[in-house]
Design an enzyme around this catalytic site. Structure first.
Site, PDB file in Angstrom:
ATOM      1  N   SER A  81       0.356  -3.385 -28.373  1.00  0.00           N
ATOM      2  CA  SER A  81       1.647  -4.086 -28.256  1.00  0.00           C
ATOM      3  C   SER A  81       2.113  -3.973 -26.802  1.00  0.00           C
ATOM      4  O   SER A  81       1.740  -3.010 -26.105  1.00  0.00           O
ATOM      5  CB  SER A  81       2.687  -3.403 -29.156  1.00  0.00           C
ATOM      6  OG  SER A  81       3.984  -3.872 -28.854  1.00  0.00           O
ATOM      7  N   LYS A 128       1.125   2.960 -29.360  1.00  0.00           N
ATOM      8  CA  LYS A 128       0.485   1.753 -28.832  1.00  0.00           C
ATOM      9  C   LYS A 128      -0.096   1.993 -27.438  1.00  0.00           C
ATOM     10  O   LYS A 128      -1.106   1.400 -27.063  1.00  0.00           O
ATOM     11  CB  LYS A 128       1.482   0.583 -28.834  1.00  0.00           C
ATOM     12  CG  LYS A 128       1.887   0.138 -30.249  1.00  0.00           C
ATOM     13  CD  LYS A 128       0.668  -0.351 -31.039  1.00  0.00           C
ATOM     14  CE  LYS A 128       1.027  -0.941 -32.389  1.00  0.00           C
ATOM     15  NZ  LYS A 128      -0.129  -1.487 -33.120  1.00  0.00           N
ATOM     16  N   TYR A 160       6.571   4.631 -31.715  1.00  0.00           N
ATOM     17  CA  TYR A 160       5.648   3.492 -31.897  1.00  0.00           C
ATOM     18  C   TYR A 160       5.013   3.128 -30.555  1.00  0.00           C
ATOM     19  O   TYR A 160       3.799   2.908 -30.466  1.00  0.00           O
ATOM     20  CB  TYR A 160       6.443   2.327 -32.486  1.00  0.00           C
ATOM     21  CG  TYR A 160       5.744   0.997 -32.557  1.00  0.00           C
ATOM     22  CD1 TYR A 160       4.869   0.697 -33.591  1.00  0.00           C
ATOM     23  CD2 TYR A 160       5.986   0.001 -31.596  1.00  0.00           C
ATOM     24  CE1 TYR A 160       4.241  -0.550 -33.673  1.00  0.00           C
ATOM     25  CE2 TYR A 160       5.377  -1.237 -31.667  1.00  0.00           C
ATOM     26  CZ  TYR A 160       4.508  -1.514 -32.697  1.00  0.00           C
ATOM     27  OH  TYR A 160       3.897  -2.750 -32.770  1.00  0.00           O
TER      28      TYR A 160
HETATM   29  N1  LIG Z   1       4.943  -9.017 -34.885  1.00  0.00           N
HETATM   30  C1  LIG Z   1       5.163  -8.573 -33.670  1.00  0.00           C
HETATM   31  O1  LIG Z   1       6.146  -8.951 -33.010  1.00  0.00           O
HETATM   32  C2  LIG Z   1       4.199  -7.597 -33.048  1.00  0.00           C
HETATM   33  C3  LIG Z   1       4.333  -7.337 -31.674  1.00  0.00           C
HETATM   34  C4  LIG Z   1       3.454  -6.462 -31.061  1.00  0.00           C
HETATM   35  C5  LIG Z   1       2.459  -5.864 -31.802  1.00  0.00           C
HETATM   36  N2  LIG Z   1       2.346  -6.124 -33.140  1.00  0.00           N
HETATM   37  C6  LIG Z   1       1.263  -5.465 -33.864  1.00  0.00           C
HETATM   38  O2  LIG Z   1       0.508  -6.435 -34.563  1.00  0.00           O
HETATM   39  C7  LIG Z   1      -0.108  -5.827 -35.696  1.00  0.00           C
HETATM   40  C8  LIG Z   1       0.134  -6.682 -36.921  1.00  0.00           C
HETATM   41  O3  LIG Z   1       1.517  -6.819 -37.124  1.00  0.00           O
HETATM   42  P1  LIG Z   1       2.159  -8.069 -37.879  1.00  0.00           P
HETATM   43  O4  LIG Z   1       3.352  -8.443 -37.105  1.00  0.00           O
HETATM   44  O5  LIG Z   1       1.138  -9.097 -38.182  1.00  0.00           O
HETATM   45  O6  LIG Z   1       2.625  -7.350 -39.243  1.00  0.00           O
HETATM   46  P2  LIG Z   1       2.894  -7.930 -40.708  1.00  0.00           P
HETATM   47  O7  LIG Z   1       3.118  -9.400 -40.704  1.00  0.00           O
HETATM   48  O8  LIG Z   1       3.944  -7.044 -41.274  1.00  0.00           O
HETATM   49  O9  LIG Z   1       1.521  -7.676 -41.453  1.00  0.00           O
HETATM   50  C9  LIG Z   1       1.041  -6.370 -41.592  1.00  0.00           C
HETATM   51  C10 LIG Z   1      -0.273  -6.392 -42.323  1.00  0.00           C
HETATM   52  O10 LIG Z   1      -0.769  -5.043 -42.387  1.00  0.00           O
HETATM   53  C11 LIG Z   1      -0.871  -4.639 -43.755  1.00  0.00           C
HETATM   54  N3  LIG Z   1      -0.529  -3.217 -43.811  1.00  0.00           N
HETATM   55  C12 LIG Z   1       0.683  -2.645 -43.626  1.00  0.00           C
HETATM   56  N4  LIG Z   1       0.591  -1.306 -43.753  1.00  0.00           N
HETATM   57  C13 LIG Z   1      -0.720  -1.036 -44.003  1.00  0.00           C
HETATM   58  C14 LIG Z   1      -1.439   0.155 -44.253  1.00  0.00           C
HETATM   59  N5  LIG Z   1      -0.857   1.349 -44.265  1.00  0.00           N
HETATM   60  N6  LIG Z   1      -2.774   0.054 -44.497  1.00  0.00           N
HETATM   61  C15 LIG Z   1      -3.382  -1.154 -44.495  1.00  0.00           C
HETATM   62  N7  LIG Z   1      -2.752  -2.299 -44.274  1.00  0.00           N
HETATM   63  C16 LIG Z   1      -1.433  -2.248 -44.036  1.00  0.00           C
HETATM   64  C17 LIG Z   1       0.044  -5.573 -44.539  1.00  0.00           C
HETATM   65  O11 LIG Z   1      -0.347  -5.794 -45.874  1.00  0.00           O
HETATM   66  P3  LIG Z   1       0.060  -4.828 -47.122  1.00  0.00           P
HETATM   67  O12 LIG Z   1       1.543  -4.766 -47.142  1.00  0.00           O
HETATM   68  O13 LIG Z   1      -0.551  -5.542 -48.307  1.00  0.00           O
HETATM   69  O14 LIG Z   1      -0.608  -3.522 -46.851  1.00  0.00           O
HETATM   70  C18 LIG Z   1      -0.160  -6.866 -43.743  1.00  0.00           C
HETATM   71  O15 LIG Z   1      -1.369  -7.490 -44.115  1.00  0.00           O
HETATM   72  C19 LIG Z   1       0.459  -4.406 -35.768  1.00  0.00           C
HETATM   73  O16 LIG Z   1      -0.461  -3.518 -35.166  1.00  0.00           O
HETATM   74  C20 LIG Z   1       1.727  -4.480 -34.918  1.00  0.00           C
HETATM   75  O17 LIG Z   1       2.061  -3.227 -34.361  1.00  0.00           O
HETATM   76  C21 LIG Z   1       3.194  -6.975 -33.779  1.00  0.00           C
END
Ligand SMILES: NC(=O)c1ccc[n+]([C@@H]2O[C@H](COP(=O)([O-])OP(=O)(O)OC[C@H]3O[C@@H](n4cnc5c(N)ncnc54)[C@H](OP(=O)(O)O)[C@@H]3O)[C@@H](O)[C@H]2O)c1
Length: 256
Positions: free
Chosen positions: A148, A165, A161
């Site tokens: 991130s 990261k 967090y």
């Molecule tokens: N969105 C942003 O703005 C943003 C920015 C920077 C970085 N990121 C990073 O991008 C990555 C993905 O985030 P996202 O925004 O796509 O999140 P998201 O839409 O909330 O999706 C999270 C995914 O991970 C799964 N998950 C959650 N906890 C888990 C666990 N303990 N074990 C296995 N699977 C798990 C969820 O499914 P289930 O609930 O079915 O487990 C879902 O498929 C993360 O590493 C996050 O830190 C996101």
């Protein structure tokens, strides 16, 4: 389709791919020819994502296997499932992560800090330990960790967090040096604000969204596909000279 981004013959494992960024990565890797293992905590959510992508791309593009990244046993089950099903994994994407705490570093409980470090760093290390030996043996493969821009910046509310990261960036650098001589590449992607459930609190309210994106060049939130393109790049022939890097995709947030 040209060959530069072609993933035909590759097998990808993407954690956290039932929705959000992980699902977009799974979809676009499948679209570019890869077989993909979809994974998250919930088998029904994984099955639904796999069925949706298969309907869009091709019938047998994705299979699904639930695994909670908190559980080493689950991750071993995921790795074994992928290797038994396809005989190899060529592209590992460590995407799932947690952030159970918002507030100052001074207020975080030990269990919360440890959970963040375990889920966002050590779990990635575990899955890489499980799936990289067969890549190193064949002398090909890529690992991509979704870090991130938080890993590049200070924060007064998501500090732990951000520590996790930042550790992912170092994990990728270490492994890049360790695996590079054997032809396996390791990189991070650092997304900025992306429209997923994870960041919902920052974009649901238009005023909050305006504030959250004011300090960026593009003045808008990103879409999951805008991260998926980089993941395809890193795993495909286009990315074969790229390793140890933190690929920032944030609409110009870090630089403003
Ligand atoms: N969105 C942003 O703005 C943003 C920015 C920077 C970085 N990121 C990073 O991008 C990555 C993905 O985030 P996202 O925004 O796509 O999140 P998201 O839409 O909330 O999706 C999270 C995914 O991970 C799964 N998950 C959650 N906890 C888990 C666990 N303990 N074990 C296995 N699977 C798990 C969820 O499914 P289930 O609930 O079915 O487990 C879902 O498929 C993360 O590493 C996050 O830190 C996101």
């Amino acid at each position: 389709m040209g060959k530069l981004f072609d993933m035909t013959g590759q097998v990808a494992v993407v954690t956290g791919s039932s929705r959000g960024i992980g699902k977009a990565i799974a979809h676009r890797m499948a679209e570019h020819g890869a077989s993909v293992v979809i994974s998250s905590r919930k088998q029904d959510a994984c099955d639904a994502a796999a069925a949706e992508i298969n309907g869009l791309v091709r019938r047998d593009a994705c299979v699904a296997r639930a695994a909670n990244i908190s559980s080493k046993e689950d991750l071993q089950g995921l790795a074994d499932f992928a290797l038994t099903t396809f005989g190899k994994v060529t592209a590992l994407v460590c995407n799932a992560a947690s952030n159970p705490y918002y507030g100052p570093m001074l207020g975080i409980a030990d269990e919360q800090f440890v959970k963040i470090l375990m889920n966002n760093v050590v779990s990635n290390h575990w899955l890489i330990q499980m799936l990289s030996p067969q890549m190193l043996e064949r002398g090909e493969g890529s690992v991509t960790i979704i870090s991130s821009i938080g890993g590049l910046k200070a924060s007064t509310v998501i500090g732990a967090y951000n520590v996790s990261k930042a550790a992912d960036l170092q994990l990728a650098r270490n492994l890049s040096a360790e695996f590079g001589p054997k032809g396996v590449r390791v990189n991070c992607i650092c997304p900025g604000l992306i429209k997923t459930d994870f960041a919902r609190a920052l974009w649901e309210n238009p005023d909050t969204l305006k504030m959250a994106t004011a300090g960026s060049s593009l003045k808008r939130i990103g879409e999951p596909d805008e991260i998926a393109g980089m993941a395809v790049f890193l795993a495909s022939p286009a990315g074969t000279f790229t390793t140890g890097q933190a690929m920032v995709i944030d609409g110009g947030a870090v630089i403003v």
